[in-house]
Enzyme design. Structure first.
Site, short mmCIF file in Angstrom:
data_model
loop_
_atom_site.label_atom_id
_atom_site.label_comp_id
_atom_site.label_asym_id
_atom_site.label_seq_id
_atom_site.Cartn_x
_atom_site.Cartn_y
_atom_site.Cartn_z
N ARG A 90 0.85 -1.21 0.00
CA ARG A 90 0.00 0.00 0.00
C ARG A 90 0.88 1.24 0.00
NH1 ARG A 90 -3.01 -3.99 2.57
NH2 ARG A 90 -4.75 -4.53 1.20
N TRP A 115 -6.65 -13.67 12.19
CA TRP A 115 -6.72 -12.20 12.22
C TRP A 115 -8.11 -11.65 12.46
CZ3 TRP A 115 -9.04 -8.95 8.41
CH2 TRP A 115 -9.56 -9.63 7.28
N ASP A 144 0.44 -7.11 -3.00
CA ASP A 144 -1.00 -6.89 -2.76
C ASP A 144 -1.57 -6.21 -4.00
OD1 ASP A 144 -3.57 -6.45 -1.44
OD2 ASP A 144 -2.48 -6.84 0.41
N GLU A 187 -9.33 -12.85 2.21
CA GLU A 187 -10.27 -12.04 1.44
C GLU A 187 -10.25 -12.36 -0.05
OE1 GLU A 187 -10.24 -8.08 4.21
OE2 GLU A 187 -8.50 -8.34 2.93
N PHE A 222 -2.19 -2.51 14.40
CA PHE A 222 -1.63 -1.21 14.78
C PHE A 222 -1.96 -0.13 13.74
CE2 PHE A 222 1.95 -3.51 17.34
CZ PHE A 222 1.00 -3.96 18.23
N TRP A 235 -0.62 -2.40 8.64
CA TRP A 235 -1.11 -2.17 7.28
C TRP A 235 -0.96 -0.70 6.99
CZ3 TRP A 235 -1.77 -6.60 4.86
CH2 TRP A 235 -2.10 -7.74 5.60
N THR A 236 -0.57 -0.39 5.74
CA THR A 236 -0.09 0.98 5.52
C THR A 236 -0.93 1.80 4.53
OG1 THR A 236 1.42 0.18 3.82
CG2 THR A 236 2.28 0.33 6.07
N HIS A 252 -6.27 -10.61 -3.56
CA HIS A 252 -5.31 -9.50 -3.41
C HIS A 252 -4.27 -9.53 -4.53
CE1 HIS A 252 -6.74 -7.68 0.28
NE2 HIS A 252 -6.88 -8.87 0.83
C1 ACM Z 1 -5.98 -9.01 6.57
O1 ACM Z 1 -6.00 -8.09 7.41
N1 ACM Z 1 -6.64 -8.93 5.43
C2 ACM Z 1 -5.23 -10.22 6.81
#
Ligand code: ACM
Ligand code: ZN
Length: 752
Positions: A163, A394, A192, A328, A420, A469-470, A265
């Site tokens: 990202r 997760w 991704d 996902e 986070f 995640w960014t 993804h």
């Molecule tokens: C995730 O947060 N999609 C693993």
């Protein structure tokens, strides 16, 4: 308790001595620490004598102490003031560290143990030693002995570089900070929808096409209309970069696990090579966040591609593990694809979930032949799987529980405690984040072993991991702000024994530790002086308490709307609340305010402080306010459904009973539901309210806003109100989280 007394005594003694040395702050807390009163001086010309097996750890020690090293073969061991010795009685990451009159001795049974001990030595050195170019100087140390080992063998930090893309120097800094905190796995999310980030010669379009996007979303995903910055964005790590990073991590005892996220993804892969998808879709590297329907098609040429790309890139990563994502994966293209449907029939599969298992199993077999084991996100359990994969849980801890009960290894990284990228403070001034609310204390209290696992099952829980995640983090400073100090709290949650944890003690050590973070130029968030408020559960009538994470802080407050001054009342006991009230508070040190202003508006109503029962209970990840949060006169945040005022339920129908104590004339009931579909949170479709002697009134709910307001007229005398709220149900397949139950988040039930 014994341990904390020891540690506190040690710190007190240390602070009482004449010394230019900062008190040692050991984070994550060591299993056993014993301080003695005497001191040892480590001279600036001392040499570190090491066992050959520990050469790499000795090298680190020499960096941290600015002393030179001498191998055991060259030195007469007995002369040394600083020894790093092999002791086969110690296992894995265990180590012992003794500082005696004669000198420092470290013992470990493996290089990993020696690496962890080196980080403890680093923490015992003055923070100025962290500065580049600083020179050895004599250091006075208290005599002590430390006996230490981790609670969990897997202590991970993740970083999404798809990202947003971060320079090699920053990745090394991140890994160094992980090492400092005794983490041992770097989970590198390299691919991704928004970009492929690994150099490849065999599939050059993955770089020329897949590593760059046309532009990026500006603002939040929920903002309408969406706007873009118009700037091409991207990059990838060269093979030399990756070797450098993996080598840097290895030199610190950290394993790098690469993630190649498939079969979903995969917009970046399919933008470059549409032939590995179903039919003829025209994918581009994604310019916005969220979940896309781009998915690899399980056909022979796709598996040939995966085989070849793994052959090319896996030699860069010595880890036994490869993370293959699996999260996902939207199945709509598979539903329409003639190859996919033919395969389902030919392989006698029930549906697309079993096709997903088929896909994962084939990749798993492929990687097993290459000597690798797979890790995948919880979704890879759907449709069945062989026991060799490890599950990264997760969406909650449930995936990990299912895995452990089936005898599969699992790593816990639930959104509720380990994401986070969620907000860490309720302050409006926080930088834009994806949503949610994960304060430091909640991370600190994370326990990767859920109650429902017995001892044998619990052994399958390898540990836990923090995920960064960014989407909303476009600079290294932004990443640091979200990761710190939460990853420090996580380090202790994963390293230190659970029964010894105490958040206030941790917060006090963290306050000291900030000096080291400053020298290391870490852009940490600083909310330790922030005031927290809550209704006091032990009072008979509604009373409000104030606290801070740090101990012994002086809080002054007002209830008349004025900003507190050094003359305002000192908070010593819960503040009774009988009518609409605004509480404002500040922490003072020497008559100077050191915190941000705390402000809480409490709006009383007929239900304020009355009895409420909820069935089922809220999800344990989102129940911090308890049922009483629905009748406490305080509304939830407009941005963060994870605060203590919103109660969260996952896929359940709720029934709520309010007892007003006596028949009361009620005009209406109002409430609010959170509604951020990108995060799986949906307002319910209807709500039913029943007053005494009446049939239930069912009110449909239509709102599309982030927060949906609901008002139900009652207009009668009633003692009880019975409220039924059916959950939204299963999230539609084309939406984020499609196929999973939706969350319901409910706020105050205001009765007028
Ligand atoms: C995730 O947060 N999609 C693993
Ligand atoms: Zn297909």
């Amino acid at each position: 308790m014994k341990y904390f007394l020891k540690l506190l005594i040690g710190l007190t003694l240390f602070q009482g001595c004449e010394s230019n040395v900062d008190p040692p702050v050991i984070l994550p807390a060591a299993a056993e620490v014993m301080f003695k009163t005497d001191r040892f001086t480590l001279e600036s010309d001392a040499r570190i004598v090491y066992d050959e097996a520990f050469e790499q750890a000795a090298f680190l020690l020499s960096q941290y102490t600015h002393l030179s090293t001498l191998s055991q073969n060259e030195a007469a061991a007995k002369e040394t003031a600083f020894a790093l010795r092999l002791d086969n009685a110690l296992k894995g990451e265990q180590y012992r560290l003794d500082i005696r009159d004669q000198g420092i001795e470290i013992k470990a049974g493996t290089l990993s143990g020696a690496f962890r001990a080196a980080q403890t030595i680093r923490l015992l050195m003055p923070v100025s030693f962290e500065e580049e170019g600083s020179k050895a100087q004599s250091v006075e140390l208290p005599l002590m002995s430390i006996s230490d080992e981790p609670r969990f063998g897997y202590r991970g930090m993740h970083l999404d570089v798809s990202r947003h893309f971060f320079p090699v120097a920053f990745i090394k800094k991140y890994i160094d900070l992980m090492a400092l905190l005794k983490f041992n796995v770097f989970h590198w999310h390299l691919t991704d929808d928004q970009g492929w980030r690994i150099e490849t010669d065999k599939f050059p379009k993955l770089n020329t096409v897949g590593s760059f996007r046309k532009e990026s979303l500006v603002g939040h995903y929920n903002d309408q209309p969406a706007t873009y910055d118009g700037k091409r964005y991207g990059g990838y790590y060269s093979k030399a970069d990756i070797r450098e990073i993996v080598g840097f991590a290895q030199e610190r005892g950290i394993e790098v696990i690469p993630e190649i996220d498939i079969p979903g993804h995969s917009s970046a892969i399919l933008a470059a090579y549409p032939e590995f998808g179903c039919d003829n879709y025209n994918d581009t590297v994604a310019t916005t966040w969220g979940v896309f329907d781009a998915i690899l098609c399980p056909k022979p040429e796709t598996f040939e591609f995966l085989d070849a790309i793994f052959d090319e890139i896996l030699p860069l990563f010595p880890s036994n593990y490869v993370h293959i994502g699996g999260d996902e994966a939207v199945k709509t293209r598979w539903q329409k694809c003639s190859h996919c449907q033919g395969l389902i029939e030919q392989q006698d599969l029930k549906n697309e979930y079993e096709l997903q298992s088929y896909f994962v199993q084939k990749v798993s077999d492929m990687l097993e032949n290459k000597g690798k084991l797979i890790i995948g996100w919880g979704e890879i359990l759907e449709g069945g799987l062989s026991a060799k994969a490890s599950i990264m849980s997760w969406r909650g801890v449930e995936g990990g529980v299912t895995a452990a009960k089936a005898g599969m290894n699992a790593i816990m990284t639930p959104t509720s405690h380990c994401y986070f990228d969620y907000y860490q403070s309720e302050k409006e001034s926080e930088p834009l984040a994806i949503g949610g609310f994960l304060p430091l204390q909640k991370v600190y209290e994370f326990n990767p072993i859920p109650d429902e696992l017995n001892e044998k099952e619990a052994a399958y829980i390898l540990g836990g991991q923090g995920n960064v995640w960014t989407e909303y983090l476009d600079t290294p400073q932004a990443v640091e702000y979200m990761a710190f100090p939460r990853m420090i709290a996580l380090s202790e949650a994963l390293w230190s024994q659970n029964n010894r944890k105490n958040f206030k003690n941790f917060a006090n050590r963290l306050e000291q530790f900030k000096k080291r973070l400053d020298v290391l130029e870490v852009n940490y968030a600083n909310h330790l002086y922030e005031i927290k408020g809550a209704f006091d559960e032990t009072s008979d009538s509604p009373s409000y308490t104030l606290s801070t994470s740090l101990e012994n802080q002086l809080i002054r407050f007002t209830t008349d709307g004025a900003v507190p001054t050094a003359k305002s009342m000192v908070f010593t006991e819960p503040i009774p609340v009988k009518q609409n009230t605004i509480i404002k508070a500040l922490v003072f040190q020497n008559d100077v305010a050191v915190s941000d202003l705390f402000e809480q508006r409490i709006e009383t109503h007929l239900g304020f402080g009355k009895l409420v029962t909820i069935s089922p209970s809220p999800n344990t990840s989102y129940d911090s306010g308890g049922p009483q949060a629905l009748l406490n006169g305080i509304g939830g945040s407009n941005k963060r459904f994870g605060d203590s005022e919103w109660l969260g339920f996952w896929g359940e129908d709720l029934s709520i009973l309010i007892d007003l104590g006596e028949a009361t004339q009620v005009q209406r009931l109002s409430t609010r539901f959170f509604n951020t579909n990108g995060q799986w949170v949906y307002a319910p479709k209807s709500i039913s309210v029943q007053a005494d002697g009446q049939t239930p009134i069912i009110t449909p709910i239509h709102g599309k806003e982030t927060i949906v307001d609901v008002q139900i007229p009652i207009n009668q005398k009633t003692r009880y109100l019975k409220i039924m709220i059916p959950g939204y149900g299963i999230i539609p397949e084309h939406m984020q989280g499609g196929g999973n139950p939706a969350w319901t988040f409910i706020d105050e039930l205001k009765i007028e």
